[in-house]
Design an enzyme around this catalytic site. Sequence first.
Site, PDB file in Angstrom:
ATOM      1  N   CYS A 103       0.856  -1.185   0.000  1.00  0.00           N
ATOM      2  CA  CYS A 103       0.000   0.000   0.000  1.00  0.00           C
ATOM      3  C   CYS A 103       0.895   1.240   0.000  1.00  0.00           C
ATOM      4  CB  CYS A 103      -0.894  -0.003   1.232  1.00  0.00           C
ATOM      5  SG  CYS A 103      -1.995   1.421   1.328  1.00  0.00           S
ATOM      6  N   HIS A 145      -9.046  -3.933  -1.847  1.00  0.00           N
ATOM      7  CA  HIS A 145      -8.045  -3.144  -1.118  1.00  0.00           C
ATOM      8  C   HIS A 145      -8.378  -1.652  -1.193  1.00  0.00           C
ATOM      9  CE1 HIS A 145      -3.750  -2.136   0.072  1.00  0.00           C
ATOM     10  NE2 HIS A 145      -4.196  -0.989  -0.420  1.00  0.00           N
ATOM     11  N   GLU A 146      -8.646  -1.168  -2.417  1.00  0.00           N
ATOM     12  CA  GLU A 146      -8.893   0.274  -2.576  1.00  0.00           C
ATOM     13  C   GLU A 146     -10.181   0.694  -1.868  1.00  0.00           C
ATOM     14  OE1 GLU A 146      -6.522   2.012  -3.422  1.00  0.00           O
ATOM     15  OE2 GLU A 146      -5.320   0.415  -4.319  1.00  0.00           O
ATOM     16  N   HIS A 149     -10.040   1.414   1.789  1.00  0.00           N
ATOM     17  CA  HIS A 149      -9.581   2.755   2.171  1.00  0.00           C
ATOM     18  C   HIS A 149     -10.760   3.697   2.419  1.00  0.00           C
ATOM     19  CE1 HIS A 149      -5.208   2.606   1.789  1.00  0.00           C
ATOM     20  NE2 HIS A 149      -5.307   1.970   0.640  1.00  0.00           N
TER      21      HIS A 149
END
Length: 177
Positions: A103, A145-146, A149
């Site tokens: 990341c 993953h994104e 965030h």
Amino acid sequence: MPIREILKMGDPRLLRVAEPVPSEMFGGDTLRALVVDLLDTMKAASGAGIAAPQIGVNLRVVIFGGNGKNPRYPDAPEIPFTVLCNPVLEPTGDEKSAGWEGCLSVPGLRGEVPRFERLSYRGYDAEGIPFERRVEGFHARVVQHECDHLDGVLYPRRVEDMTRFGFTDVLFPALQS
Ligand code: NI
């Protein structure tokens, strides 16, 4: 100011739940400029993707893919460049697989993270055009993953086996961190 500072783990702004993009922002200069900044910042850092909160913008916007073969993930399949606003993810089945992630907000480290192997996602591009995709494997991993965030979650919180978390240059000496 196209290349923006990437916030690093420990910054409380990475822990917020981001706000939905309001409908009046779609197709407007502010959202377009944000996408340009995200793209320039992602490219400069050789990222596979980046989320608006990583540059301190508390909106549900992520971008990913489009940079061909990525030196940080040389074995990963290519993903088309995607701007995804107000995403909704729906896993297809229960199957999860473990894979290594890094990341831009956690520089120099990699960890093995279980993610849903297949999912569909939908959302809007920067012009407000809705779209939906069914994806699997690395593409599905990057989206998860994104989008994490946007809910204030960094991947180390998803690492289940802490023996599979460490410094990139130790774990993978050939890779760029
Ligand atoms: Ni990240």
